[in-house]
Design a protein around this motif. Sequence first.
Motif, PDB file in Angstrom:
ATOM      1  N   THR A 434       0.794  -1.115  -0.115  1.00  0.00           N
ATOM      2  CA  THR A 434       0.034   0.128   0.087  1.00  0.00           C
ATOM      3  C   THR A 434       0.850   1.377   0.174  1.00  0.00           C
ATOM      4  N   LEU A 435       0.422   2.338  -0.425  1.00  0.00           N
ATOM      5  CA  LEU A 435       0.874   3.713  -0.157  1.00  0.00           C
ATOM      6  C   LEU A 435       1.442   4.041   1.102  1.00  0.00           C
ATOM      7  N   ASP A 448      -0.140   9.615  10.737  1.00  0.00           N
ATOM      8  CA  ASP A 448      -0.874   9.707   9.481  1.00  0.00           C
ATOM      9  C   ASP A 448      -0.737  11.157   9.108  1.00  0.00           C
ATOM     10  N   GLU A 449      -0.596  11.947  10.037  1.00  0.00           N
ATOM     11  CA  GLU A 449      -0.477  13.667   9.717  1.00  0.00           C
ATOM     12  C   GLU A 449       0.781  13.880   9.279  1.00  0.00           C
ATOM     13  N   GLU A 450       2.049  13.182   9.819  1.00  0.00           N
ATOM     14  CA  GLU A 450       3.298  13.396   9.236  1.00  0.00           C
ATOM     15  C   GLU A 450       3.283  12.825   7.770  1.00  0.00           C
ATOM     16  N   LEU A 451       2.478  11.776   7.483  1.00  0.00           N
ATOM     17  CA  LEU A 451       2.581  11.157   6.161  1.00  0.00           C
ATOM     18  C   LEU A 451       1.878  12.269   5.235  1.00  0.00           C
ATOM     19  N   TRP A 452       0.998  12.769   5.653  1.00  0.00           N
ATOM     20  CA  TRP A 452       0.173  13.802   4.752  1.00  0.00           C
ATOM     21  C   TRP A 452       0.990  15.078   4.436  1.00  0.00           C
ATOM     22  N   GLN A 453       1.668  15.310   5.543  1.00  0.00           N
ATOM     23  CA  GLN A 453       2.433  16.576   5.501  1.00  0.00           C
ATOM     24  C   GLN A 453       3.703  16.260   4.442  1.00  0.00           C
ATOM     25  N   PRO A 474      -3.691   0.093  -3.148  1.00  0.00           N
ATOM     26  CA  PRO A 474      -2.612  -0.658  -3.455  1.00  0.00           C
ATOM     27  C   PRO A 474      -1.703  -0.055  -4.186  1.00  0.00           C
ATOM     28  N   VAL A 475      -0.383  -0.493  -4.179  1.00  0.00           N
ATOM     29  CA  VAL A 475       0.660  -0.560  -5.066  1.00  0.00           C
ATOM     30  C   VAL A 475       1.070  -1.728  -5.821  1.00  0.00           C
TER      31      VAL A 475
END
Length: 587
Positions: A434-435, A448-453, A474-475
């Motif tokens: 997955t991403l 999750d917030e750090e991933l979006w940042q 999915p990747v």
Amino acid sequence: MTVLAIVLLQLVQTTANLLLPTLNAAIIDDGIVGGDTPVILHLGAWMAGIAAAQVVAAVAAGYLGAVVAMDAGRQLREELFAKVASMSSQEVAAFGAPSLVTRATNDVAQIQNLAVLVFTMLVAAPAIFLGGIALAIHQDIALSGIVVAVVPVLAVIMAVIVRRLVPLYREGQELIDRISRVLREQIIGANVIRGFVRQGHEMRRFDAANKDLTRNNQRSALLVAGMMPMIMLVVNLSSVAVVWFGGHRIQAGEMRLGALTAFIAYILQILIAIMMAMYVFMTAPRAAACAERIQAVLDTGPALADPWAPPGNTAAVPGTSGPRGSTVGSSADSTVDSTAGSTVEFRGVSFAYPGAEAPVLDGITFTAVPGTTTAVIGATGSGKTTLLNLLPRFLDATGGEISIGGRNIRGLGIEALRSLIAMVPQQSFLFSGTLEQNLRMGSPEASDEELWQALRAAQAEDFVRKLPLGLQSPVSQGGTNFSGGQRQRLCIGRALLRGAPVYLFDDSFSALDYGTDARLRGAIEPLLRSATVLIVAERVATIVDAGLILVLEDGRLVAQGTHQELMESSPSYQEIAASQLVLEETP
């Protein structure tokens, strides 16, 4: 302990197997011929109990043997994987990716097959063979001469065939490598093949490799197939001889009927032992060839080795916080000059591939300081990517010295060195999953917030939020379900999460349009303000604001300076800029 249990169980199985013909002979001679029913019942009960014990021991030995063989295969695959993971790109290229895959799968499977046979027949085959001969001689010495004559003949047949099988099996494994390589190239390069209308040529190329493998398999299969009829012919002729001479001895009163029956049974048991040995001998040559190939990988000395360090030296490198502030250190680390921070220095660095006529890089000297972007530009083949690969020691410099924070990188442990670096390679590669899993390679503990940042800074937030599953999307293998520009931005986001003191971007903006490129560089600039950043670029527009630009030409550093300085002093840089920018618009 398990192997000892297998040996004991096989001894029980073999002993029971050898006792049955003798008991059967006693039933015939003492029970049936003598008309003694209690003897028949008593000995029959013993035979039933021994047969049951034989079955239980055989099943248990087979099960334990398979468990040990599968465990050995698992361990061997783990060792191969660990070895390949530690190899440099040069070592991987020397073996070839298809060959390494074949060795870790097909070759290990062949060794597992042999291990199953060995662990299930380790004691049984030789014990039955030797015990059968001894008990056959005990039944009748005169007839045992037939056995003595037959055994050497069978041994010669098997030795001749096995000797011819070994080179065929070794060649066969190499041909499997070849067909794997051709198939891999045709799958990966399918669009290129179609684009140049080369399907016919590639079909002929694959057909040639396929036919070579088929011919090799046919030759080895013919030898294996010929072994069985030859052995059966010898054994059947010996059985006919036993019955012929045994019948005459019974008629002359020199041998009892039960003894002849037992003698024939032992002849069959000797045949079974030979058949078991034959299966081992048929499997052993291929397994031996596979073992040589696997050992060649395991014996490969590391091109890049950790330095020696005194036990207990676990001082961390200053300024080397890993993802989310975790401290990075190893027994190979030692303290770096605290005033140097993450400064990267190349001093007279050269690199040449083994056997090459000329070096790829020659005498490269420069300093990249924290808070400044150092860009590398030059024509295709000038050594830009090679230069970046020297810093994390994907390749090892053949001359000169590279340091981070005042410490020679050869004095740092491999893992400690690479933990200082976040890299976006030239080929943007994503792993199946997955991403979120791909992003967390940069920082497993990130929220999750750090991933979006990170995605926001990498200009990837918009298209990820539009996906139905978002971060759980999915990747596919290699990230082929995303475009080239999307893969680049996702890989940049993954690197930003790492929080390393040194960042390497190897032509990581080439798939982006000018607008996205500018927005991305503007967004990541404040995040990398305290880091040392090295960028390999093809576009001058990407590096006009770099604090230091290195111009490579044929592996040599021909100029270095800011964009303005190079535009005034470097013909090579002027030529590159002129080919990409309208001169009057160039700052």
